[in-house]
Design an enzyme around this catalytic site. Sequence first.
Site, short mmCIF file in Angstrom:
data_model
loop_
_atom_site.label_atom_id
_atom_site.label_comp_id
_atom_site.label_asym_id
_atom_site.label_seq_id
_atom_site.Cartn_x
_atom_site.Cartn_y
_atom_site.Cartn_z
N GLY A 238 -6.19 -6.65 -0.14
CA GLY A 238 -6.44 -5.53 1.39
C GLY A 238 -5.34 -4.69 1.11
O GLY A 238 -4.98 -3.82 0.40
N GLU A 239 -5.45 -3.76 2.84
CA GLU A 239 -3.99 -3.01 2.78
C GLU A 239 -4.94 -1.29 1.87
O GLU A 239 -4.48 -0.33 2.45
CB GLU A 239 -2.84 -2.74 2.39
CG GLU A 239 -2.31 -3.89 2.60
CD GLU A 239 -0.97 -4.37 2.78
OE1 GLU A 239 -0.43 -3.88 2.03
OE2 GLU A 239 0.10 -5.14 2.91
N GLY A 240 -5.94 -1.97 1.25
CA GLY A 240 -6.17 -1.04 0.53
C GLY A 240 -6.17 -0.50 -0.70
O GLY A 240 -5.84 0.29 -2.01
N ASP B 94 -7.75 -1.97 5.11
CA ASP B 94 -7.65 -2.79 7.05
C ASP B 94 -6.32 -3.36 6.85
O ASP B 94 -5.56 -3.89 5.73
CB ASP B 94 -9.45 -3.90 5.83
CG ASP B 94 -8.45 -4.22 5.27
OD1 ASP B 94 -8.07 -4.37 4.28
OD2 ASP B 94 -8.27 -5.84 5.92
N ILE C 277 0.78 -1.48 0.22
CA ILE C 277 0.06 0.34 -0.41
C ILE C 277 0.81 1.18 -0.19
O ILE C 277 0.31 2.25 -0.53
CB ILE C 277 -1.06 0.41 1.08
CG1 ILE C 277 -2.51 0.77 0.90
CG2 ILE C 277 0.17 0.20 2.86
CD1 ILE C 277 -2.63 1.15 -0.07
#
Lengths: 494, 494
Positions: free
Chosen positions: A456-458, A315, A233
């Site tokens: 995830g992580e954005g 997240d 990210i």
Amino acid sequence: MITTILFGTTLVHAARPVDGAARSLRALAGRYRLGVVADAAVMTGTQVRDALAATGLTDLVEVIARSSDVGAAKPDPHGIRHALAQLGAEPGEALFVGDTTADDEAAQAAGVRFAYTQPDRDPGIAVRAALTLDVGAYAAAAALLAPIDPAAAAGARAHLERLTKPSGSLGRLEILGIQLAAISGVDPPPLPSPAAVAIFAADHGVVAEGVTPWPREVTAAMVANFVAGGAAINVLARQVGATVTVIDVGIATDLDAMGVIGAPALLRRAVRAGTANLAAGPAMSLAEARIARDIGAEIATTLVSAGARALVTGDMGIGNTTAAAAVIAALTGQAADTVTGRGTGIDDEGLRRKTDVVGAALRRLPSDADPLTVLSHVGGLEIAALAGFIVGAASHRVPVIVDGVVSGAALLAAHADRPDVLPYVIAGHRSTEPGATAVLDRLGLDPVLDLGMRLGEGTGGCLALNILDAAARILHDMATFEAARITPVNDATS
Amino acid sequence: MITTILFGTTLVHAARPVDGAARSLRALAGRYRLGVVADAAVMTGTQVRDALAATGLTDLVEVIARSSDVGAAKPDPHGIRHALAQLGAEPGEALFVGDTTADDEAAQAAGVRFAYTQPDRDPGIAVRAALTLDVGAYAAAAALLAPIDPAAAAGARAHLERLTKPSGSLGRLEILGIQLAAISGVDPPPLPSPAAVAIFAADHGVVAEGVTPWPREVTAAMVANFVAGGAAINVLARQVGATVTVIDVGIATDLDAMGVIGAPALLRRAVRAGTANLAAGPAMSLAEARIARDIGAEIATTLVSAGARALVTGDMGIGNTTAAAAVIAALTGQAADTVTGRGTGIDDEGLRRKTDVVGAALRRLPSDADPLTVLSHVGGLEIAALAGFIVGAASHRVPVIVDGVVSGAALLAAHADRPDVLPYVIAGHRSTEPGATAVLDRLGLDPVLDLGMRLGEGTGGCLALNILDAAARILHDMATFEAARITPVNDATS
């Protein structure tokens, strides 16, 4: 609790081109009784009515109390009392929003709360702060959540027809450009830049069930990695000039001991040290879920106040695809085995175990559970926070780019509570997690990207910012047929 | 025509880390006989063999002529003559590549062509220039088209496993990163930046059949728009810092009269003033198609020499989706009504007319037509140029991002002639034109984006650069598990 909001003549500035003021007032009128307390020396009641009528706001205001009605101007409290009497409201349930010392003194004398605004500023900003103190950041955001602007959307649509290209030939870029205009209320819309990625991080008691091969401590280790700038990210955020903010809403590992204390990009808002095991009982209390949701909404306000023009949901939480699957199943009615996936990567036996855990948690959930109950029983602290973040972003009329399955679960919870968030949402990508597709299908969202990602992580949301940025630039920078001296063809009929 | 290429000891530099030298030589060995003429004072034959063996190049060189074999060092031509005699080649069919004045003098004395290179430089650059003079830019590029580098791909794959993310969780970004490493031969691969968009523009005689609602003059008007920076491609190129170069390979309108003379981003390479009507006969001669293809290859070299790290295919030509559909039908065997679409936007009747035109043109095409014949009979000047451009890009080992249906037709023609281009190609997006999907299916390409676009100009390809750039950055900037002190889980088995 505040039920009534009175404005000085400041309200009338909504009729002038103050960004967003009219939309804030329209949103508030749905949940609060609104009134104006005007001093004749500044503006007559007729002038106030005329100004409001010019932007169609007249009907939102139930009362206009003029100093001439009560025979005294502010700081005398009679105008405020008069307005409250007409509305049948007590001073204790009222907020007065003004821009002068006299306004403040009048409010104090009348025994009503006061919020200070400025003539050239959306009074919604002051109202949000006052409502946050009254009912929390999430409810304040929900109260300020306005419909998108159809006039700006129509303007962008017409604008796109004048640009040097066949009608509709830029496909999704055109649709996104129209959405950005509808969100911001202007055409061309602001570029979605700088953007801010908020990564909500928390741990999950359900890891005790063996739903993931990764140990719980990896949540904290990855947070340290985010803060150090080494995660995916971080790389993708740097590509688009986005900031990354990590919010600990419930990490179970001691971050202090890991040496990540006080890092500027890490906000410490732990509600509890990870959730309880949702396979054995509720993941958290209703109060904890509510606090997490408030934190999410608060972070949205902080990031927008710091200049963000677009927000991306992120997240981190080992075990959180299990909680996300349970939330998605609960809010879509899909079966556990339809929405449960391999997450970071588990084998067949692990997937069966994970699906069983989700199924058992769902059976314990009351069938008529509201979104907050779903979040508290089978969700996660970061999921609840993300739900608040999404509503917060929408209430600020900035686009919120939703990432994968964990963010998708949060979006479902936000949407179930406040359906008006949806037009502010851009689905960044289609995660390979089956739950992500269940969310997209349920909400009718067409993801911008489909790149087989599941980190995830954005990351997927952040990557989509490139496309969103392109959509906005098309409306900013392309030449019109007129400027290029080309006679456009009406494609539809020729 | 050159059949034999001799190198001074320069060749041996291929065994040193000179970017691309070994890959150039491997490519050339497929089409040319290679030899080394070494002076013992510089390097003995054994040293030459050892150095070549170190990079596995020994088998590519058929002869090593040492000055000790012939009793004279360069500038004496005996070494060159000795090598040619051993290969049974005439001086007139040989090229000598050297880096000294003595090399040049020896070549002149032996009556062979000479190309000057530098010790720290890929000798393929000098060879390309000599072959371009001998057989044209397209054939030169084809001769230098090397396989991608499997070792670099394996390196990138292993590298991705060490980065702080679950295995494979970045999906297509990982696949693209591996492809970029395989193309460039290094891991991490260079960022695909600066990129260069080349828009090949030409007119089409087939507009006389009413296959498009737009008048032919719009080709020139849009070129003026490109040069002025107002088109969609200009906006999207600016977003990613890419240059835009427009190449007139056959515009029928007088550009001079439009005042776009000498604009730096416009190259004038018109082969003819638009094609003939392909509904009535061949669109152009074989020679014209060949010239257009050479121009495309030449432009690729110019852009790469100017520093481009990635090339994007662009097109402009009113009527060109008709020609593209015909080329795609011819090279995929699909029916005219499967691959013909609405282009910039025609009604049902227009689509029937357009499909009929494509069908009739296909029936006149010889059933065993080679790619150049297909391009000349039913193609367009920009399509032929783009085919050359794609082969040119691949021969420089830079990624070539292919845009929509017109570029796709060119890709089919390039691939039919030189299948080795495919690993260098990234399909930027899925255009809504049915022919575009026929190309993707035929070549097994998975487009990066699917955004419902159908504008051409290179817009979809340019937009995909964002994703390609992200893929490269992941390999450049992400932390490893080791650096982040996290113990990775082997996802596949746990």
